[in-house]
Write a protein that holds these residues in place. Structure first.
Motif, short mmCIF file in Angstrom:
data_model
loop_
_atom_site.label_atom_id
_atom_site.label_comp_id
_atom_site.label_asym_id
_atom_site.label_seq_id
_atom_site.Cartn_x
_atom_site.Cartn_y
_atom_site.Cartn_z
N ILE A 61 3.17 -0.05 2.99
CA ILE A 61 3.09 -1.51 2.86
C ILE A 61 2.60 -2.18 4.16
CG2 ILE A 61 5.47 -2.15 3.51
CD1 ILE A 61 5.49 -4.03 1.03
N SER A 132 10.98 -2.50 2.79
CA SER A 132 9.75 -2.65 3.58
C SER A 132 10.03 -3.05 5.02
CB SER A 132 8.82 -3.70 2.94
OG SER A 132 9.27 -5.01 3.28
N ALA A 185 -2.53 -5.13 -3.39
CA ALA A 185 -1.69 -4.12 -2.73
C ALA A 185 -2.43 -2.79 -2.68
CB ALA A 185 -0.38 -3.96 -3.51
N ASP A 190 -1.40 0.30 -0.34
CA ASP A 190 -0.07 0.58 -0.90
C ASP A 190 -0.19 0.90 -2.39
OD1 ASP A 190 2.57 0.85 -1.57
OD2 ASP A 190 3.24 -0.89 -0.40
N LEU A 193 3.13 0.22 -4.47
CA LEU A 193 3.30 -1.19 -4.83
C LEU A 193 2.28 -1.59 -5.91
CD1 LEU A 193 4.74 -3.88 -4.45
CD2 LEU A 193 3.24 -4.36 -2.50
#
Ligand SMILES: [Fe+2]
Ligand SMILES: [Fe+2]
Length: 329
Positions: A61, A132, A185, A190, A193
């Motif tokens: 992230i 995160s 994302a 990521d 995500l």
């Protein structure tokens, strides 16, 4: 309150649609035992490799931009205000005539199954964002408590028709928002995500499909009442469910969140226009026959409404200033 005679008619219509609601539940809704759960996407505390899994999550992230994160947090806060949504739906006329949350009526059952699925969205996003390490959790938790504390005012009155127009619109809006967040994302590296957002979006799509189907049944049985309710909601405009998150505080979080979603393209005024366009086409508003004068006026108004919003969206200025909120500094 609805006018007495219209209310009687609407209650009958809502009751007559129950078999369709039941059928949708049987055909499309999953049991908790077979559906995905937040833990499927999250590191497991009992696993000795838990610390590594958290480090991997944080690495994943790390390159997601702050603005995308703020937008995602706002979406999560909206999901977490779930008690208000179940309350809202059960308060619509004709939905819960038994005044019983465990009622066997198809509408009440639908309200439970819908919100039981939704409950996992907030759970999953909340835990992921917590892990995160980039989120000021206390500030987020205050916003969640404040939003539930304040409630929602969706401007549907207690009218089930308007309520179902609202949820048709809103589930589609939420789907768009999660789809776009997932893409951003993914683009920032990521992939977990990205997958979380697309999984949640898939359920929003299912709920959208349900509400649009229920509304199409209303329009079949009571075209004039249905189209008037659609018109009424469009004139009042669709308010986002999290719009009361600051009421009673000196914060301006909702505006910051909405400005950021517009700026990064997660949910924009163009999307607002496209949802109207979609619903008008989906419900075949243009080709509805046998309408009375009021119904015809609504038909004329609704048929060209998305064009007005598309033009507005084109003219809208890009917001320049955005304020980052809910993040660790
Ligand atoms: Fe959701
Ligand atoms: Fe939803």
């Amino acid at each position: 309150m609805l006018l007495e005679e219209k209310l009687e008619e609407k209650l009958e219509v809502i009751l007559s649609i129950e078999p369709h609601v039941s059928q949708f539940i049987t055909d499309k809704m999953q049991a908790p035992e077979t559906s995905w759960q937040p833990s499927d996407f999250l590191p497991d505390f009992s696993d000795p490799n838990f610390p590594d899994a958290v480090i991997a999550l944080q690495k994943g992230i790390a390159n997601v931009p702050d603005t995308v994160l703020v937008s995602l947090i706002g979406n999560m806060i909206t999901e977490e205000a779930l008690p208000s949504y179940q309350t809202f739906f059960n308060l619509l006329e004709g939905v819960n005539e038994d005044r019983n949350v465990s009622s066997k009526s198809a509408w009440v059952k639908w309200s439970r199954l819908w919100t039981a699925e939704e409950n996992r969205h907030g759970d999953l996003l909340n835990k992921y964002l917590y892990l995160s390490g980039r989120v000021d959790m206390k500030s987020v938790e205050k916003s969640i408590q404040r939003l539930i504390y304040n409630g929602i005012n969706l401007k549907t009155d207690a009218d089930p028709y308007q309520g179902i127009v609202y949820t048709s619109f809103q589930e589609r809006a939420t789907k768009i928002s999660h789809v776009n967040t997932g893409k951003l994302a993914h683009k920032s590296g990521d992939t977990v995500l990205g997958k979380i957002c697309s999984t949640i979006a898939g359920e929003e799509a299912l709920h959208e499909r349900a509400y649009k189907f229920f509304m199409s049944k209303i329009l079949e049985v009571d075209p004039n009442g249905g189209i008037s309710a659609f018109l009424a909601m469009m004139k009042k405009k669709i308010v986002m469910p999290a719009s009361l998150m600051d009421f009673g505080t000196t914060n301006n979080f909702y505006t910051s969140y909405a400005t950021i979603t517009q700026k990064i393209g997660v949910y924009t005024s163009y999307d607002y226009a496209s949802i109207i366009d979609h619903l008008v086409k989906y419900w075949g508003i243009d080709s509805m026959l046998g309408l009375n004068d009021e119904g015809k006026k609504a038909q004329d108004f609704l048929s060209t409404l998305s064009d007005k919003y598309y033009r507005l969206a084109e003219r809208m200025q890009e917001p320049e200033e955005t304020q980052l909120i809910w993040l660790n500094t």
